[in-house]
Scaffold this active site. Structure first.
Site: not given
Ligand code: IMP
Ligand code: MG
Length: 171
Positions: A94-95, A98, A126, A147, A160
């Protein structure tokens, strides 16, 4: 845009993670990476290039219910995997983690398919945003609550393609 993590820093860390993953699994056994589209695509591409020939990969796409005000973390499956997971070593790629809701739900779905092992790799975390505790065995970088875009991560489908991670202005 302020660069938070430059391309060389990311490359070095991803290469390091690839080595760590290789060492963590018994020699010769397949490691099957499941990339969460779209955000995970660049991390996945660099990760697998740092790994040996026993790696295999697949892609899954989910979308959170954008308008949902609840925090169920339920996601809609947009593209399922091509092959089954039973008895295999699986790593979700996953990127960013959060709130942790998306990953919690994904882990549940994939665990139900009886993999031999199930781990998760996230480029970014995060922790201050976490709503649910979620296990992420491999984390590239821990960042503050800003963000960020680039290296797979988007803002309204933009940015991206950046080879680095930047903080969007006005956040
Ligand atoms: P969560 O952990 O369920 O809250 O959601 C994680 C998802 O939200 C990620 O896969 C990203 O698509 C998106 N996301 C969270 N933070 C950021 C960010 O800083 N930039 C871009 N996308 C983000
Ligand atoms: Mg994502």
């Amino acid at each position: 845009m302020n660069v938070l993590l430059d391309a060389a820093t990311i490359q070095n860390r991803v290469r390091e993670l690839a080595g760590e993953i290789e060492r963590d699994y018994p020699e010769g056994e397949e490691i099957h990476l499941v990339c969460v589209l779209k955000g995970g695509f660049m991390f996945m591409a660099d990760l697998v290039r740092g790994m040996g020939p026993r790696v295999s990969l697949d892609f899954i796409a989910v979308s959170s219910y954008a308008k949902s005000t609840t925090t169920s973390g339920e996601v809609r499956m947009l593209k399922d995997l091509d092959s089954g997971l039973q008895g295999r070593h699986i790593i979700i790629v996953e990127d960013i983690v959060d709130t942790g809701l998306t990953l919690t739900y994904l882990q549940e779905i994939l665990r139900a398919r009886s993999p031999k092992t199930l781990r998760t790799a996230c480029l970014l975390s995060k922790p201050s945003r976490r709503q649910v505790e979620v296990n992420v065995e491999y984390i590239g970088f821990t960042i503050e609550d800003r963000f960020v875009v680039g290296y797979g991560l988007d803002y309204a489908e933009q940015y991206r393609n950046l080879p680095y991670i930047a903080v969007l202005d006005a956040t």
